[in-house]
Design a protein around this motif. Sequence first.
Motif, PDB file in Angstrom:
ATOM      1  N   MET A  85       0.861  -1.174   0.000  1.00 23.16           N
ATOM      2  CA  MET A  85       0.000   0.000   0.000  1.00 23.16           C
ATOM      3  C   MET A  85       0.902   1.229   0.000  1.00 23.16           C
ATOM      4  N   SER A  86       0.760   2.058  -1.018  1.00 25.66           N
ATOM      5  CA  SER A  86       1.636   3.217  -1.194  1.00 25.66           C
ATOM      6  C   SER A  86       0.940   4.495  -0.726  1.00 25.66           C
ATOM      7  N   LYS A  87       1.667   5.302   0.067  1.00 24.83           N
ATOM      8  CA  LYS A  87       1.132   6.560   0.582  1.00 24.83           C
ATOM      9  C   LYS A  87       2.093   7.692   0.250  1.00 24.83           C
ATOM     10  N   LYS A  88       1.556   8.753  -0.348  1.00 25.30           N
ATOM     11  CA  LYS A  88       2.360   9.921  -0.677  1.00 25.30           C
ATOM     12  C   LYS A  88       1.797  11.168   0.004  1.00 25.30           C
ATOM     13  N   TYR A  89       2.714  12.029   0.409  1.00 26.44           N
ATOM     14  CA  TYR A  89       2.341  13.235   1.154  1.00 26.44           C
ATOM     15  C   TYR A  89       3.040  14.456   0.566  1.00 26.44           C
ATOM     16  N   TYR A  90       2.388  15.605   0.715  1.00 27.43           N
ATOM     17  CA  TYR A  90       3.044  16.888   0.536  1.00 27.43           C
ATOM     18  C   TYR A  90       3.112  17.564   1.900  1.00 27.43           C
ATOM     19  N   CYS A  91       4.150  18.356   2.112  1.00 31.87           N
ATOM     20  CA  CYS A  91       4.194  19.157   3.332  1.00 31.87           C
ATOM     21  C   CYS A  91       5.018  20.416   3.105  1.00 31.87           C
ATOM     22  N   THR A  92       4.746  21.422   3.911  1.00 31.42           N
ATOM     23  CA  THR A  92       5.575  22.615   3.965  1.00 31.42           C
ATOM     24  C   THR A  92       6.415  22.531   5.226  1.00 31.42           C
ATOM     25  N   VAL A  93       7.729  22.649   5.075  1.00 34.33           N
ATOM     26  CA  VAL A  93       8.615  22.612   6.237  1.00 34.33           C
ATOM     27  C   VAL A  93       9.238  23.986   6.451  1.00 34.33           C
ATOM     28  N   PHE A 173       4.049   5.678  14.008  1.00 39.93           N
ATOM     29  CA  PHE A 173       3.388   6.752  14.734  1.00 39.93           C
ATOM     30  C   PHE A 173       4.168   8.062  14.568  1.00 39.93           C
ATOM     31  N   HIS A 174       3.495   9.102  14.049  1.00 37.33           N
ATOM     32  CA  HIS A 174       4.078  10.434  13.872  1.00 37.33           C
ATOM     33  C   HIS A 174       5.386  10.401  13.079  1.00 37.33           C
ATOM     34  N   GLN A 175       5.517   9.440  12.200  1.00 40.07           N
ATOM     35  CA  GLN A 175       6.800   9.199  11.535  1.00 40.07           C
ATOM     36  C   GLN A 175       7.335  10.407  10.762  1.00 40.07           C
ATOM     37  N   ILE A 176       6.534  10.936   9.844  1.00 44.04           N
ATOM     38  CA  ILE A 176       7.006  12.047   9.017  1.00 44.04           C
ATOM     39  C   ILE A 176       7.349  13.248   9.883  1.00 44.04           C
ATOM     40  N   ARG A 177       6.496  13.526  10.844  1.00 41.52           N
ATOM     41  CA  ARG A 177       6.703  14.678  11.721  1.00 41.52           C
ATOM     42  C   ARG A 177       8.010  14.551  12.501  1.00 41.52           C
ATOM     43  N   ALA A 178       8.254  13.367  13.042  1.00 41.04           N
ATOM     44  CA  ALA A 178       9.459  13.153  13.856  1.00 41.04           C
ATOM     45  C   ALA A 178      10.722  13.130  13.001  1.00 41.04           C
ATOM     46  N   GLN A 179      10.673  12.467  11.866  1.00 40.09           N
ATOM     47  CA  GLN A 179      11.874  12.342  11.045  1.00 40.09           C
ATOM     48  C   GLN A 179      12.305  13.675  10.433  1.00 40.09           C
ATOM     49  N   ILE A 187       7.659  20.424  10.262  1.00 37.30           N
ATOM     50  CA  ILE A 187       6.522  20.813   9.429  1.00 37.30           C
ATOM     51  C   ILE A 187       5.927  22.112   9.958  1.00 37.30           C
ATOM     52  N   HIS A 188       5.602  23.014   9.049  1.00 39.05           N
ATOM     53  CA  HIS A 188       5.045  24.312   9.422  1.00 39.05           C
ATOM     54  C   HIS A 188       3.736  24.124  10.192  1.00 39.05           C
ATOM     55  N   GLY A 189       3.657  24.729  11.347  1.00 36.19           N
ATOM     56  CA  GLY A 189       2.474  24.608  12.191  1.00 36.19           C
ATOM     57  C   GLY A 189       2.542  23.480  13.196  1.00 36.19           C
ATOM     58  N   ASP A 190       3.544  22.617  13.083  1.00 33.99           N
ATOM     59  CA  ASP A 190       3.644  21.461  13.976  1.00 33.99           C
ATOM     60  C   ASP A 190       4.465  21.834  15.213  1.00 33.99           C
ATOM     61  N   VAL A 191       3.840  22.572  16.107  1.00 35.77           N
ATOM     62  CA  VAL A 191       4.523  23.090  17.295  1.00 35.77           C
ATOM     63  C   VAL A 191       5.081  21.953  18.155  1.00 35.77           C
TER      64      VAL A 191
END
Length: 229
Positions: A85-93, A173-179, A187-191
Motif C-alpha cells: 500500500m503506497s502513501k504519498k504526502y506533501y508538506c511545507t517545512v 506513529f508520527h513518523q514524518i513529523r518526527a523524522q 513541518i510548518h504549524g507542527d509546534v
Amino acid sequence: MNVLFEDDYILVCEKKAGIATQSAKISEKDMVSEVNNYLYKRAGGTTCPVFLIHRLDKPVAGILVFAKTKDAAAKLNSQIASGKMSKKYYCTVDGVCQGENVKLTDYLIKDSKQNKALVSDKNEKEAKKAELIYSTVSKDRVNSSEFLKNFVMTDFNEDIHTVLDIRLITGRFHQIRAQLSNIGFPIHGDVKYGGAETPEKNKIYLVAYELSFIHPKNGKSLTFSLENV
C-alpha cells in the motif's frame, strides 16, 4: 463527507485537518463515526460494518480507506504489512531543504506521556525502523498548483519554507513529523515537533494526497489522489 470511491468492499474518503481518525471521546467528531453515520443513512437505518485500516494524525488532512467486510480488511492490512500500500504526502517545512529522492532511516519509539515519536538508537527496546523518501518540490510547481496553495502553503516564502513530496516506506506513529524535525526541518504549524506556530491550531501543513493499493476483491490496482478532486 467527501467520498472518493465506494463499492461493497471498501470506502475511500477525504479526512479534513482537525478531525481525528478515531476518538474515544463521545463528544469529539472522528472519521470512523462519520463513515458509520454515512453508511447507516445510505442503508436506510441499517447498521453496516466498517473496519479501520490505517490512520492519519488529527491535524493532518488526506485520504483514508475503510473496509466494509472482514475479508477486505484482512487483505488490506496484509498489503500494509508487506509494503504494497503506497502513501504519498506533501508538506511545507520550516527552512530551506533541498534534495531529490533523499532516503531517511531512523528508529523511533513512542513516548506515551508526551504523545510523541522520539528518534532513538536502533538497539533500544521497542525501537521501530522508520523509512521515507523525500524530494523538494520546485518553486515553479508550488506557484502554479492550486492544490499546493490550498493544502500546504501559508504565506509561503521560498527563503524560509520548502514544500516536500514524501513517499512513506514504513508507517510509524508520527513518523514524518518526527523524522523531518530530526533533520532540522519541522513541518510548518507542527509546534509539538518544533514547527512555527500558525493561527490554525488544529492543522499542520501535511496532507496525504495519494493512496495506492490493490482492490481486496477483484485484484485491480487503484490509485486515488486529492490533486484530481
